[in-house]
Design an enzyme around this catalytic site. Sequence first.
Site, PDB file in Angstrom:
ATOM      1  N   ASP A 125       0.717  -0.922   0.138  1.00 11.73           N
ATOM      2  CA  ASP A 125       0.405  -0.072  -0.531  1.00 11.73           C
ATOM      3  C   ASP A 125       1.345   0.975  -0.196  1.00 11.73           C
ATOM      4  OD1 ASP A 125      -2.740   1.592   0.582  1.00 11.73           O
ATOM      5  OD2 ASP A 125      -1.135   1.587   2.515  1.00 11.73           O
ATOM      6  N   ASP A 155      -0.809   5.378   0.909  1.00 10.34           N
ATOM      7  CA  ASP A 155      -0.451   6.081   1.520  1.00 10.34           C
ATOM      8  C   ASP A 155      -0.291   5.411   3.156  1.00 10.34           C
ATOM      9  OD1 ASP A 155      -0.571   8.693  -0.050  1.00 10.34           O
ATOM     10  OD2 ASP A 155      -2.154   7.442  -0.319  1.00 10.34           O
ATOM     11  N   ASP A 178      -1.356  -0.353   6.438  1.00  6.20           N
ATOM     12  CA  ASP A 178      -1.645   0.622   7.779  1.00  6.20           C
ATOM     13  C   ASP A 178      -3.092   0.115   8.087  1.00  6.20           C
ATOM     14  OD1 ASP A 178      -2.474   2.275   5.633  1.00  6.20           O
ATOM     15  OD2 ASP A 178      -2.433   3.182   7.105  1.00  6.20           O
TER      16      ASP A 178
HETATM   17 MG   LIG Z   1      -2.986   3.043   3.292  1.00 10.48          MG
END
Ligand SMILES: [Mg+2]
Length: 345
Positions: free
Chosen positions: A138, A140, A294
């Site tokens: 991923d 961001d 995240d």
């Molecule tokens: Mg993310």
Amino acid sequence: MDSFEGRVSRGQGRAGVFTRLPWVTQALLDSFGIDPWPGTLNLRLGEEPRLPAGEARQLRPPGRDACAALCWVVRIGTAQGIDATGVLLRPQVPGYDGRVAEIIAAVPLREQLAVVEGDRIRVSLSPATETVRGLLLDVDGTLLDSVGAYGEAAARAAAPLGLSVDPAMVRRSLNENTDFWALLLGGHGESSRVQALRAEAMRHWPEVRDRHVQVFDGVAAALRELRQAGIRLALVTASHGETLPVLERAGLLGLFETIVTAADVGQRKPHPEGLLLALERLQLCAGDVAYVGDTPVDMLAARAAGMRAFGVLQGAGDGRLLTGAGADRLLPGAARLPGLCRLSA
Ligand SMILES: [Mg+2]
């Protein structure tokens, strides 16, 4: 011994006290990405398991007034198929009863596993390193410190309307992969209003991005180290690539063999479509890779795609949310990936 069974018991609770010591909390976070939920899940074992001391991580106290402990990352599961990641902790104290297993995690394990005293639990030791052929990542909150920047662009767009942007709401929209503007307007926003706000935020975005978004410390070196080790890399982001210029300027974009963005898929995470598309482009199997993210939707998407789920703690999610969504591993940040992953033979 790779796995053993025990029954949930009240135990001695010694590790529960231990995990609340500030140096222990910090060491568990640094070593395992686990911000321990207070208390332990205690298991009563039929016999003392032969744990591989050579694979243990040792927690050493800063002074002489506390004991050290040996730790192993474990996967714990119930007969009903619910599982979670935790750390088996063995305080190094004289006379410690080895037929007790004390396990800590970022979540309250009894609730997470839906178990009560006497229930049977299987404990499997996780390998010291994860063997992979590739990693899907991923962007961001995983490689880039950009969560705050999204909030800033939203705040600039919302301010003329007298609306304020709560950073917790930004994190929630990322964690659940739901539309931020619909959340802010209480789900009652007219689509024209939502579109206008989104367009206004995008107008501010290039300046906000260039001022605020950065590659997390250590991530550039970590990505290069993974590539040098022969581990193949791909990006899978739910965004339209709004922050990819930051990776490009850092000279990192070329490390990724393929990039999947929202434009490539019909279904958002936690649907696994984007992850499976990256896998197909890499011509790898789900068992060969892990997805690193995240947020809870990242973990759910990885599990739905049949791949391992590695959660990092620098973005929108936290250890509790990521564990609850099925993270196989937790890391303080993506910079730690080279220490966890090695190329499978
Ligand atoms: Mg993310």
